[in-house]
Write an enzyme that holds these catalytic residues in place. Structure first.
Site, PDB file in Angstrom:
ATOM      1  CE  LYS A  86      14.207  30.988  30.348  1.00  0.00           C
ATOM      2  NZ  LYS A  86      13.441  30.162  31.308  1.00  0.00           N
ATOM      3  CD  GLU A 130      13.902  24.956  31.165  1.00  0.00           C
ATOM      4  OE1 GLU A 130      14.228  26.035  31.687  1.00  0.00           O
ATOM      5  OE2 GLU A 130      12.712  24.594  31.041  1.00  0.00           O
ATOM      6  CB  CYS A 155      11.445  27.276  29.472  1.00  0.00           C
ATOM      7  SG  CYS A 155      10.000  27.032  30.542  1.00  0.00           S
TER       8      CYS A 155
END
Length: 544
Positions: free
Chosen positions: A363, A298, A416
């Protein structure tokens, strides 16, 4: 033993709250990395006995039970979350000059807020408190629903759910393929509370313990059966490589690191810096030849990848024909109509061997206070920033998706924090063949946080029946099969590369097909049976 039981039931005031807090902290030892699940057979019965004695003196009836029971549950929850989430404060120390002042918010206010869910659960359960073993059922229903609410209210924070204390190894974990981690949490409290049923002195206590022993044996048997055989195997024609750079949060923005970061990644990805098992053997020339999929973690870059001159051509020159790079990286879009700022996204890129971006994912589930601030414009006007420091915060993507890239099985990208949400790992009606999770746990250093994050990632693999490939900046990078077993991994706080075949998916699990409905049906049935059994029972407080 009777003296201990009596002292717990009669504990009052601050003494009762302190015992509850210590019992909750003890329960946190059942979480990763220690996984001492047997401590729950102490923690949960202590909670039950404290609730037996939690009756106020100022009011009558159910309300008289709620307030002191809420206090007991809140104290237990505070101990559990404070001991289980202490590591969140490490993120504030990365840039301590700016954020250390907010350390109490992470280590005290966050657990205090999460404990409200536990307090409400115990308060409501105590209002329904029947005699004997049935009170354990009431507590299990209430705590399971509280965990479910915690995973959904105010964008949700389903970290360290009670089900994780039971699913500490691949065998017990398999039950999540049917009822998910929320369902495991319900069963966990039923099982852990069994000793309190014997302490109740009722005729049903031994039968309840025998039933819970059978449930536990059933979970073990189901897990052993599910793990038997050779499994679905691997895509032997797809060789993947994970690159774990262990690059500090502030280090990557230093001018000399920023300028050479791609060369650093190229060298590490090719194996140029990989330790040799036999120093006397001839060195293998650094290369990514034969690697079909290269994965970087990430936010790998200290700049916007698509805006950095020469970055994509350099990647194209590095990648051999047939190799795809999947990497995290921030992305920006021009201001929308009526806006003055660009919109920034925490994104994942799939980059083909010619340097072209084949697919992009933004995300969806952002971290509050980490990637955005509630009431962002107002708090920014007061001089506040989220931990990432991005002015305006990150914007949320449009939704979960399944990406298709030539030469690779379709995959679901998760960045994440997104991997911790049950039933929200893949897009509806777009079942992929595997999941890629890029993350950056460098924020939390060498603490229990990265181990807990990995444990939750493994639970998603079991629930969905999908393998997960996890690339973490500082570890723990891992290849996880569709049963939640770690096939290969790199240690926390290390630099290296990890090569493996891509595991294959299992057929869709019941959890993958039903989502949370399996858990809700289980709890709903238990609640209906509970009400039916106690309908004519005279409810009296305490041990009966």
């Amino acid at each position: 033993m009777q003296a201990v039981i009596r002292s717990l039931v009669l504990a009052d005031g601050w003494w009762r709250l302190l015992i509850a807090m210590l019992a909750g902290a003890l329960a946190a030892l059942a979480l990763a990395p220690l996984n001492l699940f047997f401590v729950m057979f102490i923690s949960v019965p202590v909670l039950v006995l404290l609730l037996d004695g939690a009756v106020g003196a100022s009011r009558s009836g159910k309300v008289r039970r709620f307030r002191p029971a809420f206090g007991v549950g809140w104290a237990w929850g505070f101990g559990y979350f404070a001991a289980g989430l202490w590591w969140t404060g490490a993120a504030l120390l990365v840039d301590g000059d700016r954020f250390a002042v907010f350390l109490p918010l992470a280590v005290a206010v966050l657990p205090a807020g999460l404990a409200i869910f536990t307090g409400l659960a115990t308060g409501i359960a105590r209002m329904l408190w029947p005699s004997g073993w049935r009170r354990i059922v009431a507590l299990a229903i209430a705590l399971a629903l509280a965990d479910y609410a915690r995973g959904h209210v105010l964008t949700g924070f389903p970290w360290n759910l009670l089900g994780h204390t039971l699913g500490v190894d691949p065998i017990l974990m398999q039950g999540a393929s049917v009822v998910g981690v929320y369902g495991l949490g319900f069963l966990a409290i039923l099982i852990y509370g069994a000793p309190a049923a014997l302490m109740a002195g009722s005729r049903g206590g031994p039968a309840y313990v025998s039933t819970m022993l059978a449930v536990l044996v059933g979970l073990v048997g189901f897990g052993v059966w599910r793990l038997s055989g050779d499994g679905p195997g691997t895509h032997a024609d797809i060789q993947l490589r994970i690159m774990q750079p262990r690059l500090g949060q502030l280090e990557r923005f230093e001018p000399e690191v920023r300028a050479g970061i791609l060369q650093r990644y190229f060298a590490l990805s090719s194996g140029a810096t990989r330790p040799r098992a036999d120093p006397s053997a001839a060195a293998t020339p650094p290369s990514v030849e034969g690697i079909d999929l290269l994965i970087w973690p990430e936010s790998a870059f200290p700049y916007l990848l698509a805006d950095q001159p020469g970055a994509l051509p350099a990647i194209a020159e590095f990648l051999p024909p047939g190799t795809t790079l999947v990497t995290g990286g921030d992305r920006a879009e021009p201001p929308a109509a009526g806006e003055t700022r660009r919109r920034y996204y925490n994104s994942l890129y799939a980059i083909a061997d010619d340097g072209q971006i084949a697919a992009t994912y933004d995300k969806v589930h952002l971290v509050p206070f980490g990637e955005y601030l509630p009431f962002q414009p107002l708090l920014e006007s007061w001089g506040l920033r989220q931990i990432t420091g991005q002015i305006g915060g990150f914007s949320s993507g449009q939704g979960l998706m399944t990406l298709s890239v030539p030469g690779l099985p379709s995959f679901a990208p998760l960045i994440c924090y997104e991997v911790i949400f049950p039933a929200k790992a893949v897009a509806p009606d777009q079942r992929p063949q595997w999941i890629v999770n890029v993350t950056n746990d460098m924020w939390f250093g060498v603490t229990s946080g990265p181990y807990q994050h990995l444990a939750q990632t493994r639970m998603r693999a079991v629930e969905e029946g999908l393998p997960i490939v996890r690339a973490a900046n500082s570890g723990i990078s891992a290849v996880i099969d569709a049963h939640g077993r770690i096939v290969a991994s790199l240690p926390l706080d290390s630099v290296g590369i990890l090569d493996a075949d891509l595991p294959r998916a299992l057929p869709p699990t019941l959890m993958a097909q039903w989502g949370d409905w399996g858990f809700l049906s289980l709890v709903g049935f238990a609640f209906f049976a509970f009400l039916t059994r106690i309908k004519k029972e005279v409810r009296t407080p305490g041990l009966t």
